[in-house]
Write an enzyme that holds these catalytic residues in place. Structure first.
Site, mmCIF file in Angstrom:
data_model
loop_
_atom_site.group_PDB
_atom_site.id
_atom_site.type_symbol
_atom_site.label_atom_id
_atom_site.label_comp_id
_atom_site.label_asym_id
_atom_site.label_seq_id
_atom_site.Cartn_x
_atom_site.Cartn_y
_atom_site.Cartn_z
ATOM 1 N N GLY A 98 14.945 13.832 6.496
ATOM 2 C CA GLY A 98 15.898 12.778 6.850
ATOM 3 C C GLY A 98 17.030 13.244 7.727
ATOM 4 C CD GLU A 106 10.931 11.455 8.914
ATOM 5 O OE1 GLU A 106 10.998 12.032 9.995
ATOM 6 O OE2 GLU A 106 11.685 11.723 7.952
ATOM 7 C CE LYS A 124 14.383 22.880 10.275
ATOM 8 N NZ LYS A 124 13.425 21.945 10.788
HETATM 9 C C1 5RP Z 1 13.790 13.199 10.494
HETATM 10 C C2 5RP Z 1 13.240 14.339 9.727
HETATM 11 C C3 5RP Z 1 12.800 15.529 10.505
HETATM 12 O O1 5RP Z 1 11.463 15.767 10.241
HETATM 13 C C4 5RP Z 1 13.625 16.698 10.083
HETATM 14 O O2 5RP Z 1 14.986 16.373 10.251
HETATM 15 C C5 5RP Z 1 13.272 17.945 10.886
HETATM 16 O O3 5RP Z 1 13.646 17.756 12.204
HETATM 17 P P1 5RP Z 1 13.560 18.929 13.270
HETATM 18 O O4 5RP Z 1 12.109 19.194 13.475
HETATM 19 O O5 5RP Z 1 14.256 18.368 14.484
HETATM 20 O O6 5RP Z 1 14.286 20.107 12.694
HETATM 21 O O7 5RP Z 1 13.119 14.335 8.529
HETATM 22 O O8 5RP Z 1 14.220 12.183 9.624
#
Ligand code: 5RP
Length: 226
Positions: A98, A106, A124
């Site tokens: 999010g 999602e 992550k």
């Molecule tokens: C969007 C999300 C994205 O998947 C999450 O924030 C990861 O984003 P990024 O790949 O830009 O790091 O949940 O709501």
């Protein structure tokens, strides 16, 4: 391109290889998902026959740009696979999502799919969720009271801004980013929060993920559900 971006490109391209002819594919949101949509577009140009369900207006635009045909979630009975990014992934493949504000769509697209494939870089992957503030989608009506109810549970909600004004999701709602510290029981926390009137959805994706592709120093590592 910096190392982080290269890693996103690598996992996005790798994830696109999981998609086979005839599949219905949930298309995630965010900067990592961008590379997956781009790679799928290239495969479509080479003859891959798929239909994608985008999880955000932005992803819909990318799909159009790269030539990936799309439809609405309401138009399909199920999806074969959803590929999406995440903000945190723990050792049990539970997620915080999010960060890009697309968590509701999602999650709807994730649970509609036979398989949820997550693509992230190593930064992550965490021992415990919660360092990243948990996004919670909330209806704008009375949001302040909803925020107080969340705060009464002992958390710190901050309303997400876009410039000088509240950030508004594709569903017309707002996002409260909540600092929880270490989340030891993510399923319990989700249950607690989702019961609050005014909360639409939380960014905790519990027991949904099948596979995570992690980009790591020029290579990839694949984590599977135990
Ligand atoms: C969007 C999300 C994205 O998947 C999450 O924030 C990861 O984003 P990024 O790949 O830009 O790091 O949940 O709501």
């Amino acid at each position: 391109m910096n190392e982080a971006e290269k890693s996103k490109m690598l996992v996005g391209t790798e994830a696109a290889k999981y998609v086979k002819d005839g599949m219905k594919v949930g298309l995630g949101s965010g900067s990592t998902a961008y590379w997956m949509v781009k790679a799928l577009g290239e495969r479509v140009q080479q003859g891959l026959d798929i239909i994608g369900v985008p999880t955000s207006a932005q992803t819909e635009k990318w799909a159009q740009e790269f030539g990936v045909p799309t439809t609405d979630l309401s138009e399909v009975s199920a999806l074969d696979i959803t590929i999406d990014g995440a903000d945190e992934v723990d050792q049990n493949l539970q997620l915080i999502k999010g960060g890009g504000g697309a968590l509701l769509r999602e999650k709807m697209v994730a649970i509609a799919a036979d398989k949820l494939l997550i693509i992230v870089d190593q930064s992550k992957v965490v021992d415990h969720l919660g360092e990243y503030p948990l996004p919670i989608e909330v209806v704008p009506f009375g949001w302040n009271l909803t925020a107080k109810r969340i705060a009464a549970l002992g958390y710190e909600p901050t309303i997400r801004l876009s410039g000088d004004t509240h950030y508004i999701t594709d569903n017309g709602n707002i996002i409260l980013d909540c600092k929880f510290g270490k989340i030891t029981q993510p399923a319990k926390l989700h249950e607690q929060l989702i019961q609050l009137v005014g909360v639409v959805e939380t960014g905790l994706f519990i027991n949904m993920t099948d596979t995570v592709i992690v980009g790591n120093q020029g290579g990839i590592n694949v984590l599977e559900k135990k």
